[in-house]
Design an enzyme around this catalytic site. Structure first.
Site, PDB file in Angstrom:
ATOM      1  N   LYS A  30      -2.618  93.855  -3.512  1.00  0.00           N
ATOM      2  CA  LYS A  30      -2.889  93.688  -5.271  1.00  0.00           C
ATOM      3  C   LYS A  30      -1.616  93.525  -5.731  1.00  0.00           C
ATOM      4  O   LYS A  30      -0.625  94.331  -5.873  1.00  0.00           O
ATOM      5  CB  LYS A  30      -3.582  95.045  -5.919  1.00  0.00           C
ATOM      6  CG  LYS A  30      -3.928  95.000  -7.056  1.00  0.00           C
ATOM      7  CD  LYS A  30      -4.388  96.043  -8.048  1.00  0.00           C
ATOM      8  CE  LYS A  30      -4.719  95.867  -9.097  1.00  0.00           C
ATOM      9  NZ  LYS A  30      -3.633  95.343 -10.152  1.00  0.00           N
TER      10      LYS A  30
ATOM     11  N   ASP B 232       0.929  92.595  -8.867  1.00  0.00           N
ATOM     12  CA  ASP B 232       0.981  93.395 -10.143  1.00  0.00           C
ATOM     13  C   ASP B 232       1.977  92.393 -11.251  1.00  0.00           C
ATOM     14  O   ASP B 232       3.019  92.216 -11.136  1.00  0.00           O
ATOM     15  CB  ASP B 232       1.895  94.710 -10.200  1.00  0.00           C
ATOM     16  CG  ASP B 232       1.665  95.337 -11.518  1.00  0.00           C
ATOM     17  OD1 ASP B 232       0.811  95.062 -12.124  1.00  0.00           O
ATOM     18  OD2 ASP B 232       2.375  96.408 -11.690  1.00  0.00           O
TER      19      ASP B 232
ATOM     20  N   GLU C 106       0.845  99.109  -5.345  1.00  0.00           N
ATOM     21  CA  GLU C 106      -0.333  99.453  -6.244  1.00  0.00           C
ATOM     22  C   GLU C 106      -1.800  99.783  -5.552  1.00  0.00           C
ATOM     23  O   GLU C 106      -2.494 100.773  -6.114  1.00  0.00           O
ATOM     24  CB  GLU C 106      -0.369  98.581  -7.440  1.00  0.00           C
ATOM     25  CG  GLU C 106      -1.029  98.803  -8.668  1.00  0.00           C
ATOM     26  CD  GLU C 106      -1.245  98.134  -9.695  1.00  0.00           C
ATOM     27  OE1 GLU C 106      -2.318  97.815 -10.344  1.00  0.00           O
ATOM     28  OE2 GLU C 106      -0.046  97.682 -10.464  1.00  0.00           O
TER      29      GLU C 106
END
Length: 352
Positions: free
Chosen positions: A63, A65, A205
């Site tokens: 993921k 960011d 994250e």
């Protein structure tokens, strides 16, 4: 056999197939005998889930960011479009130049613009600083694009094609292991639960899980899921608490989530910003000052502001009375990024 790249963390359908009817050529794109290139495609968004879906139907990625972008490559040039539909080509010249060198006439890449820190992890604050902060006009030469989907290529619209096929073409178009301004967001060939544990241990994250057989559908359909190590969501700033000792006179920001058409107070955040951030936030909120608070809140040192600024906040969970636990400020969201303010529902993790 599905191709998978084993990337160390930062260091078929059984339905019958039928040919589609021949389409008439688009007079604006006479050289394309198949599908006209869309002007814009609304992005597919990941749905937040507390656990990792497992099984061969799912693939996993890091993921990232940053800012969601669509890169349109056309004979006339490159366009870089934000999630909200704004043209930010001029803000990401390095990504645009890399797109021009990909060797195709027409394509649409879906990906995330990020700035990597010294450990190779995406740093949202660093990306914002590279752009001059919220409302800034600077260009970012540090940002790179991690491409994770290919929606259109040389006359072929791939949005109705399953993800596994789109990934196959993407991996040929943006090879793995690149070091340029456009890189492949690689599939991680690990068990989903093991991968999430590893991602959390190294300070990421979270991860994204995507259904291999799903077409590209706009919105939060559940085809893509996000599973986070530390929760991070967008909240509306509805004011601040004054302080005589804190940076710039700003002690903490007052935050709200959305429930239908109403704002709901979710607590305050007093960490994550430095003196420069605090000074900018206070001056901006003072210009938005109002005598009618957006939430039913009283305090002698509270200064209320019109609900205009959206902050990205990371936090560890919720208290029993509905406030954020261990919240920390990450930065302001751009209007052009079309960030969605946290929606308080039964399934959002917010206390009932």
């Amino acid at each position: 056999m599905v191709r998978r790249h084993a990337l160390p963390l930062l260091d078929t359908s059984m339905s019958s197939r039928q040919s589609r009817p021949i389409r008439k050529r688009d007079p604006d794109q006479p050289s394309l005998p198949f599908d006209p290139m869309p002007e814009r495609i609304e992005p597919c968004l990941a749905l937040l889930r507390p656990t990792v879906p497992v099984g061969p139907d799912w693939l996993y990625e890091v993921k990232w960011d940053g800012y969601r972008l669509a890169v349109h490559i056309e004979p006339e040039g490159v366009r870089i479009i934000t999630r909200g539909g704004h043209d930010w080509t001029h803000r990401f010249p390095t990504i645009a130049e890399a797109a021009r060198k990909l060797g195709t006439t027409r394509a649409i890449l879906d990906g995330e613009a990020v700035v990597l820190n010294g450990q190779g992890k995406s740093d949202f604050g660093a990306l914002q600083r590279s752009l001059g902060g919220r409302g800034g006009k600077r260009i970012s030469t540090e940002a790179i694009l991690f491409a994770f989907d290919l929606l259109y290529l040389d006359g072929h619209d791939f949005t109705r094609t399953e993800l596994s096929v789109r990934r196959h073409f993407l991996e040929d178009f943006v090879p793995a292991g690149g070091e340029g301004a456009i890189r492949l967001s690689e599939e991680l060939a690990l068990d989903g639960e093991i991968l999430l544990d590893h991602a959390c241990q190294v300070g990421l994250e979270g991860i994204i899980a995507k259904h291999r057989d799903a077409p590209y559908r706009s919105g939060r359909t559940g085809d893509w899921l996000k599973i986070k190590c530390v929760q991070s969501e967008s909240f509306m700033i509805v004011g601040y608490e004054q302080s005589k000792t804190a940076r710039g006179g700003l002690g903490s920001l007052l935050l709200a989530g959305r429930r239908g058409y109403d704002w709901v107070y979710v607590g305050s955040v007093g960490t994550g910003f430095n003196a420069k951030d605090a000074d900018h936030l206070k001056r901006t909120l003072d210009r938005l000052k109002t005598s009618k608070p957006a939430v039913p809140l009283k305090g002698k040192r509270f200064v209320f502001a019109q609900p205009t600024l959206i902050a990205e906040i990371k936090f560890r969970g919720w208290t029993d009375d509905g406030n954020l636990r261990h919240a920390s400020y990450k930065g302001l969201r751009e209007i052009q990024d079309n960030a969605a303010v946290f929606e308080i529902t039964n399934g959002s993790g917010y206390p009932p």
